[in-house]
Design a protein around this motif. Sequence first.
Motif, PDB file in Angstrom:
ATOM      1  N   UNK A 177      35.203  23.298  37.940  1.00 37.98           N
ATOM      2  CA  UNK A 177      35.298  22.894  36.539  1.00 37.98           C
ATOM      3  C   UNK A 177      35.565  24.095  35.642  1.00 37.98           C
ATOM      4  N   UNK A 178      34.881  25.207  35.904  1.00 37.69           N
ATOM      5  CA  UNK A 178      35.092  26.420  35.109  1.00 37.69           C
ATOM      6  C   UNK A 178      36.524  26.926  35.259  1.00 37.69           C
ATOM      7  N   UNK A 179      37.046  26.848  36.486  1.00 38.77           N
ATOM      8  CA  UNK A 179      38.432  27.271  36.713  1.00 38.77           C
ATOM      9  C   UNK A 179      39.387  26.378  35.927  1.00 38.77           C
ATOM     10  N   UNK A 180      39.157  25.062  35.988  1.00 39.03           N
ATOM     11  CA  UNK A 180      40.043  24.118  35.301  1.00 39.03           C
ATOM     12  C   UNK A 180      40.011  24.307  33.790  1.00 39.03           C
ATOM     13  N   UNK A 181      38.831  24.690  33.252  1.00 43.60           N
ATOM     14  CA  UNK A 181      38.692  24.857  31.803  1.00 43.60           C
ATOM     15  C   UNK A 181      38.974  26.287  31.342  1.00 43.60           C
ATOM     16  N   UNK A 182      39.252  27.188  32.305  1.00 46.77           N
ATOM     17  CA  UNK A 182      39.520  28.599  31.987  1.00 46.77           C
ATOM     18  C   UNK A 182      38.350  29.223  31.226  1.00 46.77           C
ATOM     19  N   UNK A 183      37.132  28.988  31.734  1.00 48.86           N
ATOM     20  CA  UNK A 183      35.923  29.525  31.116  1.00 48.86           C
ATOM     21  C   UNK A 183      35.259  30.548  32.033  1.00 48.86           C
ATOM     22  N   UNK A 184      34.546  31.494  31.413  1.00 51.63           N
ATOM     23  CA  UNK A 184      33.805  32.484  32.180  1.00 51.63           C
ATOM     24  C   UNK A 184      32.570  31.858  32.824  1.00 51.63           C
ATOM     25  N   UNK A 233      28.992  38.349  35.679  1.00 46.07           N
ATOM     26  CA  UNK A 233      29.795  37.571  34.740  1.00 46.07           C
ATOM     27  C   UNK A 233      31.239  37.714  35.180  1.00 46.07           C
ATOM     28  N   UNK A 234      31.903  36.582  35.409  1.00 43.30           N
ATOM     29  CA  UNK A 234      33.228  36.641  36.022  1.00 43.30           C
ATOM     30  C   UNK A 234      34.206  35.711  35.320  1.00 43.30           C
ATOM     31  N   UNK A 235      35.486  36.032  35.507  1.00 50.67           N
ATOM     32  CA  UNK A 235      36.568  35.105  35.184  1.00 50.67           C
ATOM     33  C   UNK A 235      36.969  34.435  36.498  1.00 50.67           C
ATOM     34  N   UNK A 236      36.611  33.183  36.713  1.00 43.80           N
ATOM     35  CA  UNK A 236      36.928  32.530  37.988  1.00 43.80           C
ATOM     36  C   UNK A 236      38.424  32.268  38.109  1.00 43.80           C
ATOM     37  N   UNK A 237      38.963  32.539  39.283  1.00 45.06           N
ATOM     38  CA  UNK A 237      40.405  32.395  39.492  1.00 45.06           C
ATOM     39  C   UNK A 237      40.751  31.227  40.412  1.00 45.06           C
ATOM     40  N   UNK A 238      40.107  31.185  41.566  1.00 56.18           N
ATOM     41  CA  UNK A 238      40.422  30.107  42.504  1.00 56.18           C
ATOM     42  C   UNK A 238      39.295  29.947  43.512  1.00 56.18           C
ATOM     43  N   UNK A 239      39.255  28.772  44.132  1.00 53.14           N
ATOM     44  CA  UNK A 239      38.317  28.483  45.212  1.00 53.14           C
ATOM     45  C   UNK A 239      39.098  28.343  46.508  1.00 53.14           C
ATOM     46  N   UNK A 240      38.538  28.892  47.573  1.00 48.96           N
ATOM     47  CA  UNK A 240      39.169  28.762  48.883  1.00 48.96           C
ATOM     48  C   UNK A 240      38.115  28.425  49.920  1.00 48.96           C
ATOM     49  N   UNK A 241      38.538  27.662  50.904  1.00 49.07           N
ATOM     50  CA  UNK A 241      37.632  27.327  51.998  1.00 49.07           C
ATOM     51  C   UNK A 241      38.189  27.895  53.288  1.00 49.07           C
ATOM     52  N   UNK A 284      37.212  27.778  57.086  1.00 40.07           N
ATOM     53  CA  UNK A 284      36.275  27.089  57.957  1.00 40.07           C
ATOM     54  C   UNK A 284      35.412  26.185  57.104  1.00 40.07           C
ATOM     55  N   UNK A 285      34.092  26.268  57.246  1.00 38.61           N
ATOM     56  CA  UNK A 285      33.187  25.476  56.413  1.00 38.61           C
ATOM     57  C   UNK A 285      32.833  26.156  55.091  1.00 38.61           C
ATOM     58  N   UNK A 286      32.635  27.496  55.044  1.00 40.77           N
ATOM     59  CA  UNK A 286      32.205  28.135  53.794  1.00 40.77           C
ATOM     60  C   UNK A 286      33.284  28.100  52.711  1.00 40.77           C
ATOM     61  N   UNK A 287      32.815  28.028  51.455  1.00 36.01           N
ATOM     62  CA  UNK A 287      33.682  28.146  50.293  1.00 36.01           C
ATOM     63  C   UNK A 287      33.536  29.540  49.702  1.00 36.01           C
ATOM     64  N   UNK A 288      34.635  30.044  49.134  1.00 40.62           N
ATOM     65  CA  UNK A 288      34.640  31.360  48.504  1.00 40.62           C
ATOM     66  C   UNK A 288      35.242  31.249  47.106  1.00 40.62           C
ATOM     67  N   UNK A 289      34.651  31.986  46.170  1.00 40.17           N
ATOM     68  CA  UNK A 289      35.177  32.067  44.815  1.00 40.17           C
ATOM     69  C   UNK A 289      35.876  33.407  44.638  1.00 40.17           C
ATOM     70  N   UNK A 290      37.154  33.358  44.274  1.00 43.81           N
ATOM     71  CA  UNK A 290      37.892  34.569  43.929  1.00 43.81           C
ATOM     72  C   UNK A 290      37.860  34.702  42.414  1.00 43.81           C
ATOM     73  N   UNK A 291      37.434  35.869  41.923  1.00 42.65           N
ATOM     74  CA  UNK A 291      37.238  36.030  40.484  1.00 42.65           C
ATOM     75  C   UNK A 291      37.402  37.483  40.082  1.00 42.65           C
ATOM     76  N   UNK A 292      37.603  37.687  38.765  1.00 41.51           N
ATOM     77  CA  UNK A 292      37.557  39.040  38.205  1.00 41.51           C
ATOM     78  C   UNK A 292      36.145  39.269  37.700  1.00 41.51           C
ATOM     79  N   UNK A 293      35.469  40.255  38.258  1.00 40.21           N
ATOM     80  CA  UNK A 293      34.081  40.534  37.906  1.00 40.21           C
ATOM     81  C   UNK A 293      34.038  41.535  36.751  1.00 40.21           C
ATOM     82  N   UNK A 294      33.430  41.127  35.626  1.00 41.41           N
ATOM     83  CA  UNK A 294      33.322  42.017  34.472  1.00 41.41           C
ATOM     84  C   UNK A 294      32.350  43.164  34.745  1.00 41.41           C
ATOM     85  N   UNK A 295      31.347  42.905  35.569  1.00 48.13           N
ATOM     86  CA  UNK A 295      30.350  43.940  35.856  1.00 48.13           C
ATOM     87  C   UNK A 295      30.913  45.044  36.743  1.00 48.13           C
ATOM     88  N   UNK A 296      31.900  44.721  37.566  1.00 45.52           N
ATOM     89  CA  UNK A 296      32.521  45.718  38.439  1.00 45.52           C
ATOM     90  C   UNK A 296      33.923  46.085  37.965  1.00 45.52           C
TER      91      UNK A 296
END
Length: 225
Positions: free
Chosen positions: A158-165, A181-189, A191-203
Motif C-alpha cells: 500500500x505504501x508503495x502504491x501511494x508513494x509514501x514513506x 525510515x525508508x522510501x519503499x520501491x518494490x516488493x519481491x518474493x 522462494x517463500x520469503x518476501x523482501x522490501x527494496x527501499x531507499x533508507x534515509x538512515x543509511x
Amino acid sequence: MTKPMHTADRVMLLMALIPYLKEHGPTTVNDLAVTFHVEPGILRKLVRFLGVAGVPGETLTYQHEDLFDIDWDALEQDDIVHLTQTVAVDDTPRFSSRETVALMAGLQVLQTVLPEPMRSSAERAAEKLARVEPVTDGSAGLSLSAASPDERITLLASAIAQHKQLRFEYRSVSGDVTERTVDPLTLRQRGDPWYLLAHCHDRNDSRTFLADGIRSPVVLADDAE
C-alpha cells in the motif's frame, strides 16, 4: 432502417445471451429481442450460430461435448430459444495456492487506494477468491483466508502504491534491531520469503529488507522521494 450490428456487438450480445438463458431457461425470441434491444431476425441468426459454436477439447478438435447445443425444434416451431448444452462457461477457474495468495494480496492493496464503490467490489472479489479451493501444488504454509497472508505485505504494498514513506523497526538476521525510515520501491518474493527494496534515509543508500524482520511498520504522511 435498422442500424447494422458490428462483429464486436454480436460477440458481446452472445456473451450476455448465454448466462441470461442459463438463468431464465427457455425464452421466446421476441422476449429476448426486447430484453437485449435487438431485432428478432438478428437474434435468430445469432442463436443459430450459437448452435454450432464451441470450444475445442484437449485434442484441439470439436467433439459433440465441445459444442453448444439448442433445442432446434423449439426454435423452428415455437420461436423459443432453449440451451440444452453449454461449454466453457461452466468451468471453474483453478488457482495454485501461490496464485490465490498473490491475487488476494493484490486485491487487498487495491482496497486501500480505490474509491467507493470500487473498493467494495475489490473486497467482495477477495472474499470470493478466499472460498476458491486451490490446486494442490506443494506450496505449504500459504494462508488462504480472506485476511492477508501477512498484513505487513499488504501495508508495504500500500505504501508503495501511494508513494509514501515508511517507518519501522528492523531486526536483522544477526539479531540487531534498528529503526528505519525508508522510501519503499518494490516488493519481491524469492522462494517463500518476501523482501522490501527501499531507499533508507538512515543509511542514505538503497537497502533490501527481509519482510519477516520488519516490525510495527507505519505509513507516513510524507511522500516518498
